[in-house]
Design an enzyme around this catalytic site. Structure first.
Site, PDB file in Angstrom:
ATOM      1  CB  SER A  45      -4.024  -0.139  11.581  1.00  0.00           C
ATOM      2  OG  SER A  45      -3.937  -0.280  10.179  1.00  0.00           O
ATOM      3  CD  GLU A  46      -0.008   1.965   8.077  1.00  0.00           C
ATOM      4  OE1 GLU A  46      -0.055   1.158   9.046  1.00  0.00           O
ATOM      5  OE2 GLU A  46       0.332   1.636   6.931  1.00  0.00           O
ATOM      6  CG  ASN A  47      -6.297   2.799   9.009  1.00  0.00           C
ATOM      7  OD1 ASN A  47      -5.576   2.030   9.632  1.00  0.00           O
ATOM      8  ND2 ASN A  47      -7.584   2.573   8.824  1.00  0.00           N
ATOM      9  CB  SER A  87      -1.589   7.347  13.082  1.00  0.00           C
ATOM     10  OG  SER A  87      -1.272   6.012  12.813  1.00  0.00           O
TER      11      SER A  87
END
Lengths: 217, 233, 217, 233
Positions: A45-47, A87
């Protein structure tokens, strides 16, 4: 015709052994639930998390552990947390093998629009522009037509673009289509959906070669 | 050791004024500098430019500054789920610069690391690239994006010490480490200010050199935006 | 006239409260020993450590904890370890306040040469090119003349450059000099060294304004 | 979890051949991939290009490959303290590309992060910038440096797990985390391969996604190049 769960189930079959996968908000998030459990996969997840697990049990939510949809999540053994630059190093550096995201429009040359309706809705692109600009394998999950019954598979997108010439596959409630040579290639029909229905719901160039099998989900 | 500890949020925010540009860490409501935001609300300074991935919600986070109309311009990647924001944006009261999330992160990192600009593929061929230099490398197109410039960076960490060293927790890390040292003055608020020497030098996420002021935060709300759970089977 | 220890002692006075300092190999490394202990200072080494302490006690050396000169070191409370990219973020991003390094030649416009003698010696620039290209405050520690008695403070460097127009101050065995307006400004004489001796040992333009005090070290 | 564990160095180096470009972590002899180097010596592959901050010493580290004349080209920032290296370089047997250390680090990071090139002030006005594009930003001059391309990256970590997650110790971290994911295949050797779930997800230096193969190293020599100590007073 598939519902959202059906679309997610069909896309889950695109997830191969050894894949790192980024799932967008909405239908793509559901895909995680249907991936075969005999293959090795990790969800990014890009967070800032790799190795996402299911939602936490009630009472075990942690405000500091969320996904990009801001939902509380858990992590699997072997997971890691990292900053947003790291990320997007994973994403931009092509270390993530598969990106699944929603769209408002897709065009026959692989353009995608999913972040803005001028004058109406401007939520922002989040990480979508980075994802579509970098990934080699981008699957769009969406309904074949919009609420007014208009095709979302177009010759040219009418909305502001998120990325150009990047989408490789589209899975809708009606069909699975591959994008190549600036055309939509019909690969599979949803159960009970005829080629004609798909043809009528597709504004972009649709290539139909031989017998089109029904999806096996 | 160079001591960065200040006693409270008031001291930590000395020097903030109208018309400044701020960076604020956090993703959604996760890992946001709650104490700094509260103090900015109290100080009523205005005409601010805020760089932050999101804009909070109506009654929490940056939403509080928006309600007060203290913000003139937002630089963010995603601003959904905020009615007041949408109203101000569509009415033209608020200037909004939407930036791809990876580009936003790297514009912070570039400022921290002394890079003037960088080439990224994100946004090529879209309105984000309008007016920007583009360039081909190895057959792929990239957009030149400049580093951010900001007066203050406000970040929130889990643990920290007087040397300014920081450790973040879970996905509350996000943009926080990248904003440290990316503005003229970096202010860190921490859940727990531990004595010097307690943090393992091998496990520091942000070395103290990137932080100018650090203080023990108070009453972190740590709200959850989307509470998702599963039933015990 | 100063010896190496003397040069290090004089440079130590340039280290101010609150400074992060990068020390090069050789004389600069000695500076740490003479910094007043009532001021707050941290030493950075570009191989990935902030908050360096003295050498370890015998038997306590750790092969995994070294400085940029590959010497075994210790760390102070509040220290941190990091990768080389982060280390040069500190340097390139101007978070390090003072860089002290050695040189083979310095020119009156602030150029420095310290990494290569064509055909003879090529050890490499290590981190020096990054340091001199980024730091605002660069002090060179060196002998005023080379082994053949030739000036190392020149109109133009003859050796391949490490950086251009970057040196702010030079401390030698004979003098303290500031570089500005493309000239060497004589600030202090080493104990017992006359202005004439300094003048004769300096090939570059030397500006002598008023009475030049003797160093207080 | 995607399993990256292989049984030994032989398996870890499957696919290495003549004429390849390798990245090797380490600063001096600190944090070097000793097991991989030994295996490369044993395999006798040659005409190699090696990217590594230093070149080892005569009888340890990359010096072993140099003694065997397996290396055709070195890309490094500092190559002192190695007689055989100097001999080969001055005689023209060995091609050497000297690169500022920060540039070397960032060329690795750029490869890892998908940036094609970057602007750095290091080396401007020197022979390092010869033939390279230079450019002014805000009155300062920068040199455009391309990302590295390599076939294998060999790194050494302190602890690791089967998912490929790595933790480094002290200054043995250096270039190792930056080379992970910067080559087509990244091979990590670790002092201690711990069971999955033992490493704190919050304290991973290199997430496993950047590593393709990981193995438990054997007999780490961990030599000290400059043993400096002080007397107990």
């Amino acid at each position: 015709m598939l519902d959202k769960i059906g679309i997610a189930k069909r896309i889950a079959k695109e997830v191969k052994n050894g894949y790192y996968v980024n799932l967008g908000i909405g239908i793509p998030t559901l895909v995680a639930n249907f991936v075969r459990d005999d293959i090795e996969v990790e969800f990014q997840s890009e967070n800032g998390v790799l190795g996402m697990g299911p939602f936490p049990f009630e009472g075990e939510e942690d405000a500091d552990i969320i996904n990009a949809g801001k939902q509380t999540i858990t992590t699997m053994p072997g997971a890691s947390f990292f900053d947003s630059a790291t990320s997007f190093s994973m994403i931009r550096g092509k270390h993530v093998h598969l990106t699944i995201l929603g769209a408002m429009e897709v065009s026959e040359n692989g353009d995608i629009a999913n972040w803005k309706i001028p004058g109406k809705m401007v939520k922002g692109m989040g990480g979508a522009m980075d994802l579509v600009a970098s990934a080699d394998n981008i699957i769009v999950a969406m309904m074949h037509t919009n609420k007014r019954g208009e095709s979302k598979l177009l010759r040219r997108c009418s909305l502001p673009l998120t990325g150009v010439g990047c989408v490789t596959k589209v899975v809708t409630n009606l069909a699975v289509l591959e994008i190549k040579n600036n055309e939509f290639y019909l690969l599979e029909r949803a159960p009970g959906v005829s080629v004609e229905v798909i043809q009528n719901a597709t504004e972009g160039t649709l290539i139909i070669e031989g017998e089109i099998p029904e999806m096996d989900i | 050791m160079i001591n960065k500890k200040v006693d409270n949020v008031k001291e930590a925010l000395l020097g903030v004024t109208n018309n400044m540009t701020f960076m604020l860490g956090g993703f959604g409501l996760c890992g946001i500098p709650e104490n700094a935001i509260s103090e900015l609300v109290r100080l009523r300074i205005e005409n601010l430019t805020c760089i932050s991935n999101n804009a909070g919600i109506d009654n929490f986070g940056l939403g509080l500054l928006l309600q007060n109309k203290q913000i003139n311009k937002m630089i963010s990647s995603y601003v959904g789920e905020n009615d007041e924001f949408e109203r101000q944006m569509l009415s033209g009261e608020l200037e909004v610069e939407l930036t791809p999330q990876g580009t936003l992160a790297e514009k912070c990192r570039a400022a921290q690391a002394g890079f003037p600009a960088f080439y990224t593929p994100a946004g090529y061929g879209t309105e984000v690239a309008k007016g920007k230099e583009t360039r081909e490398f190895d057959g792929k197109m990239y957009v030149l994006e400049p580093a951010f410039k900001a007066d203050f960076a406000f970040v929130k960490a889990w643990k920290g010490d007087a040397a300014g060293n920081l450790i973040f927790k879970g996905t509350a890390r996000n943009f926080n480490p990248l904003m440290c040292g990316a503005a003229t003055i970096t202010v860190a608020e921490v859940e727990e200010l531990v004595p010097l020497g307690v943090l393992d030098p091998n496990q520091i996420h942000t070395p103290g050199i990137f932080v100018q002021r650090i203080f023990q935060g108070e009453k972190f709300g740590k709200r959850i935006e989307q509470r998702t759970v599963r039933k015990r089977s």
